[in-house]
Design a protein around this motif. Structure first.
Motif, PDB file in Angstrom:
ATOM      1  N   MET A   1      43.742  -0.814  46.165  1.00 50.20           N
ATOM      2  CA  MET A   1      43.178  -1.243  47.439  1.00 50.20           C
ATOM      3  C   MET A   1      41.890  -2.039  47.248  1.00 50.20           C
ATOM      4  O   MET A   1      41.616  -2.997  47.983  1.00 50.20           O
ATOM      5  CB  MET A   1      42.925  -0.034  48.342  1.00 50.20           C
ATOM      6  CG  MET A   1      44.191   0.699  48.790  1.00 50.20           C
ATOM      7  SD  MET A   1      45.482  -0.397  49.466  1.00 50.20           S
ATOM      8  CE  MET A   1      44.623  -1.055  50.911  1.00 50.20           C
ATOM      9  N   ALA A   2      41.103  -1.654  46.239  1.00 48.24           N
ATOM     10  CA  ALA A   2      39.869  -2.387  45.943  1.00 48.24           C
ATOM     11  C   ALA A   2      40.200  -3.800  45.471  1.00 48.24           C
ATOM     12  O   ALA A   2      39.511  -4.771  45.843  1.00 48.24           O
ATOM     13  CB  ALA A   2      39.074  -1.647  44.876  1.00 48.24           C
ATOM     14  N   LEU A   3      41.248  -3.916  44.664  1.00 49.51           N
ATOM     15  CA  LEU A   3      41.679  -5.229  44.174  1.00 49.51           C
ATOM     16  C   LEU A   3      42.197  -6.089  45.325  1.00 49.51           C
ATOM     17  O   LEU A   3      41.918  -7.294  45.389  1.00 49.51           O
ATOM     18  CB  LEU A   3      42.772  -5.048  43.121  1.00 49.51           C
ATOM     19  CG  LEU A   3      43.260  -6.324  42.414  1.00 49.51           C
ATOM     20  CD1 LEU A   3      42.121  -6.985  41.651  1.00 49.51           C
ATOM     21  CD2 LEU A   3      44.412  -5.988  41.465  1.00 49.51           C
ATOM     22  N   TYR A   4      42.957  -5.473  46.237  1.00 53.44           N
ATOM     23  CA  TYR A   4      43.452  -6.194  47.409  1.00 53.44           C
ATOM     24  C   TYR A   4      42.283  -6.717  48.247  1.00 53.44           C
ATOM     25  O   TYR A   4      42.278  -7.866  48.704  1.00 53.44           O
ATOM     26  CB  TYR A   4      44.327  -5.278  48.277  1.00 53.44           C
ATOM     27  CG  TYR A   4      45.719  -5.021  47.719  1.00 53.44           C
ATOM     28  CD1 TYR A   4      46.176  -5.670  46.578  1.00 53.44           C
ATOM     29  CD2 TYR A   4      46.578  -4.112  48.345  1.00 53.44           C
ATOM     30  CE1 TYR A   4      47.440  -5.427  46.074  1.00 53.44           C
ATOM     31  CE2 TYR A   4      47.845  -3.867  47.845  1.00 53.44           C
ATOM     32  CZ  TYR A   4      48.265  -4.518  46.711  1.00 53.44           C
ATOM     33  OH  TYR A   4      49.527  -4.283  46.218  1.00 53.44           O
ATOM     34  N   LYS A   5      41.292  -5.845  48.452  1.00 51.21           N
ATOM     35  CA  LYS A   5      40.134  -6.221  49.266  1.00 51.21           C
ATOM     36  C   LYS A   5      39.367  -7.369  48.625  1.00 51.21           C
ATOM     37  O   LYS A   5      38.924  -8.300  49.303  1.00 51.21           O
ATOM     38  CB  LYS A   5      39.220  -5.007  49.459  1.00 51.21           C
ATOM     39  CG  LYS A   5      38.055  -5.267  50.399  1.00 51.21           C
ATOM     40  CD  LYS A   5      37.239  -3.990  50.617  1.00 51.21           C
ATOM     41  CE  LYS A   5      36.088  -4.271  51.595  1.00 51.21           C
ATOM     42  NZ  LYS A   5      35.274  -3.042  51.828  1.00 51.21           N
ATOM     43  N   LYS A   6      39.221  -7.312  47.313  1.00 48.84           N
ATOM     44  CA  LYS A   6      38.507  -8.346  46.565  1.00 48.84           C
ATOM     45  C   LYS A   6      39.190  -9.702  46.718  1.00 48.84           C
ATOM     46  O   LYS A   6      38.535 -10.753  46.770  1.00 48.84           O
ATOM     47  CB  LYS A   6      38.444  -7.954  45.088  1.00 48.84           C
ATOM     48  CG  LYS A   6      37.738  -8.966  44.210  1.00 48.84           C
ATOM     49  CD  LYS A   6      37.767  -8.513  42.755  1.00 48.84           C
ATOM     50  CE  LYS A   6      37.132  -9.570  41.849  1.00 48.84           C
ATOM     51  NZ  LYS A   6      37.179  -9.164  40.421  1.00 48.84           N
ATOM     52  N   ASN A   7      40.530  -9.676  46.804  1.00 48.15           N
ATOM     53  CA  ASN A   7      41.308 -10.917  46.911  1.00 48.15           C
ATOM     54  C   ASN A   7      41.727 -11.231  48.354  1.00 48.15           C
ATOM     55  O   ASN A   7      42.610 -12.056  48.578  1.00 48.15           O
ATOM     56  CB  ASN A   7      42.544 -10.832  46.016  1.00 48.15           C
ATOM     57  CG  ASN A   7      42.191 -10.903  44.547  1.00 48.15           C
ATOM     58  OD1 ASN A   7      42.093 -11.975  43.972  1.00 48.15           O
ATOM     59  ND2 ASN A   7      41.994  -9.744  43.927  1.00 48.15           N
ATOM     60  N   ASN A   8      41.088 -10.531  49.294  1.00 51.93           N
ATOM     61  CA  ASN A   8      41.321 -10.759  50.727  1.00 51.93           C
ATOM     62  C   ASN A   8      42.793 -10.593  51.134  1.00 51.93           C
ATOM     63  O   ASN A   8      43.321 -11.363  51.933  1.00 51.93           O
ATOM     64  CB  ASN A   8      40.827 -12.164  51.122  1.00 51.93           C
ATOM     65  CG  ASN A   8      40.633 -12.308  52.617  1.00 51.93           C
ATOM     66  OD1 ASN A   8      40.275 -11.338  53.298  1.00 51.93           O
ATOM     67  ND2 ASN A   8      40.870 -13.498  53.144  1.00 51.93           N
ATOM     68  N   ILE A   9      43.435  -9.570  50.560  1.00 54.47           N
ATOM     69  CA  ILE A   9      44.817  -9.258  50.912  1.00 54.47           C
ATOM     70  C   ILE A   9      44.813  -8.117  51.915  1.00 54.47           C
ATOM     71  O   ILE A   9      44.351  -7.019  51.616  1.00 54.47           O
ATOM     72  CB  ILE A   9      45.637  -8.857  49.665  1.00 54.47           C
ATOM     73  CG1 ILE A   9      45.695 -10.019  48.680  1.00 54.47           C
ATOM     74  CG2 ILE A   9      47.048  -8.434  50.078  1.00 54.47           C
ATOM     75  CD1 ILE A   9      46.364  -9.662  47.368  1.00 54.47           C
ATOM     76  N   LYS A  10      45.341  -8.388  53.108  1.00 55.21           N
ATOM     77  CA  LYS A  10      45.415  -7.374  54.153  1.00 55.21           C
ATOM     78  C   LYS A  10      46.875  -7.058  54.447  1.00 55.21           C
ATOM     79  O   LYS A  10      47.593  -7.881  54.995  1.00 55.21           O
ATOM     80  CB  LYS A  10      44.717  -7.860  55.429  1.00 55.21           C
ATOM     81  CG  LYS A  10      43.226  -8.117  55.249  1.00 55.21           C
ATOM     82  CD  LYS A  10      42.601  -8.617  56.542  1.00 55.21           C
ATOM     83  CE  LYS A  10      41.111  -8.874  56.365  1.00 55.21           C
ATOM     84  NZ  LYS A  10      40.490  -9.393  57.617  1.00 55.21           N
ATOM     85  N   ILE A  11      47.291  -5.876  54.048  1.00 55.41           N
ATOM     86  CA  ILE A  11      48.681  -5.470  54.250  1.00 55.41           C
ATOM     87  C   ILE A  11      48.997  -5.348  55.735  1.00 55.41           C
ATOM     88  O   ILE A  11      50.081  -5.695  56.204  1.00 55.41           O
ATOM     89  CB  ILE A  11      48.977  -4.137  53.539  1.00 55.41           C
ATOM     90  CG1 ILE A  11      48.663  -4.268  52.044  1.00 55.41           C
ATOM     91  CG2 ILE A  11      50.426  -3.725  53.743  1.00 55.41           C
ATOM     92  CD1 ILE A  11      49.455  -5.339  51.330  1.00 55.41           C
TER      93      ILE A  11
END
Length: 216
Positions: free
Chosen positions: A85-95
């Protein structure tokens, strides 16, 4: 509650209008109203599906890092989830973003409204091989299950590594449900699923052309 009753009453009256005033059959009226409803919801649906596709591509690009996280935090599922989730947030990925929530909510409201409205109408007509759309039809239930399965597989945001079981289970639930309900509901479900499938095919084709153009 009054708003919901107004909504379901609107569906009932609209189908009655198509049947008695326009002069189409009951089954065709259900199909036409479903198509109109899905057309109204199409803009937000397409935006949500496009967002799912972008997330899919972004997550695919992060696969090496995601695999590394799984190795580092082996046997620590909580740490894997947290790091992912931290990696997703860093790359602006919102599920699950605002568009997706609105899309899910609007589809749910329309679907549940149709489900309740169609149970209020007294049907007494046939359609194709169905002798009476007021009664369940096993063949229709199986057909809708198959269409639902393919519509889910073809969604732009469906990951290649997703287990087939995750697509089969909703299709089975669909079949079991429709075996117990009037075919009128099955006709709505079939029309809605076919619409979703066609939208997915169009979007997939569009994104594939975009990828080809970028590669040139």
């Amino acid at each position: 509650m009054d708003i919901w009753n107004f909504f379901t009453s609107f569906i009932v009256q609209s189908i009655a209008f198509l049947t008695h005033e326009v002069g189409v059959g009951e089954a065709v009226a259900i199909i036409l109203f479903t198509l109109i409803g899905r057309l109204v919801l199409m803009p937000i649906n397409l935006l949500a599906m496009a967002n799912m596709y972008r997330n899919k591509k972004a997550i695919s690009a992060l696969k090496p890092e995601l695999d590394k996280i799984k190795v580092i935090h082996k046997d620590k599922p909580n740490e894997i989830a947290k790091s992912t989730m931290a990696l997703y947030k860093k790359n602006n990925i919102k599920i699950l973003d605002k568009k997706s929530v609105i899309n899910i909510a609007s589809q749910g409201v329309f679907g549940f409204g149709m489900f309740q409205a169609l149970q209020q109408i007294v049907f007494n007509s046939k359609f194709a091989w169905i002798a009476n759309i007021a009664k369940p039809d096993v063949a229709l239930a199986l057909l809708v299950g198959v269409i639902t399965y393919f519509s889910m597989i073809m969604m732009p945001g469906s990951a290649e590594q997703t287990s087939t079981l995750l697509f089969i289970i909703p299709a089975i639930i669909c079949i079991i449900t429709l075996i117990s309900f009037p075919s009128a509901i099955g006709l709505y479900w079939a029309t809605s699923s076919v619409t979703s499938l066609l939208q997915s095919l169009v979007l997939n084709n569009y994104f594939q052309k975009q990828e080809i153009n970028k590669a040139i």
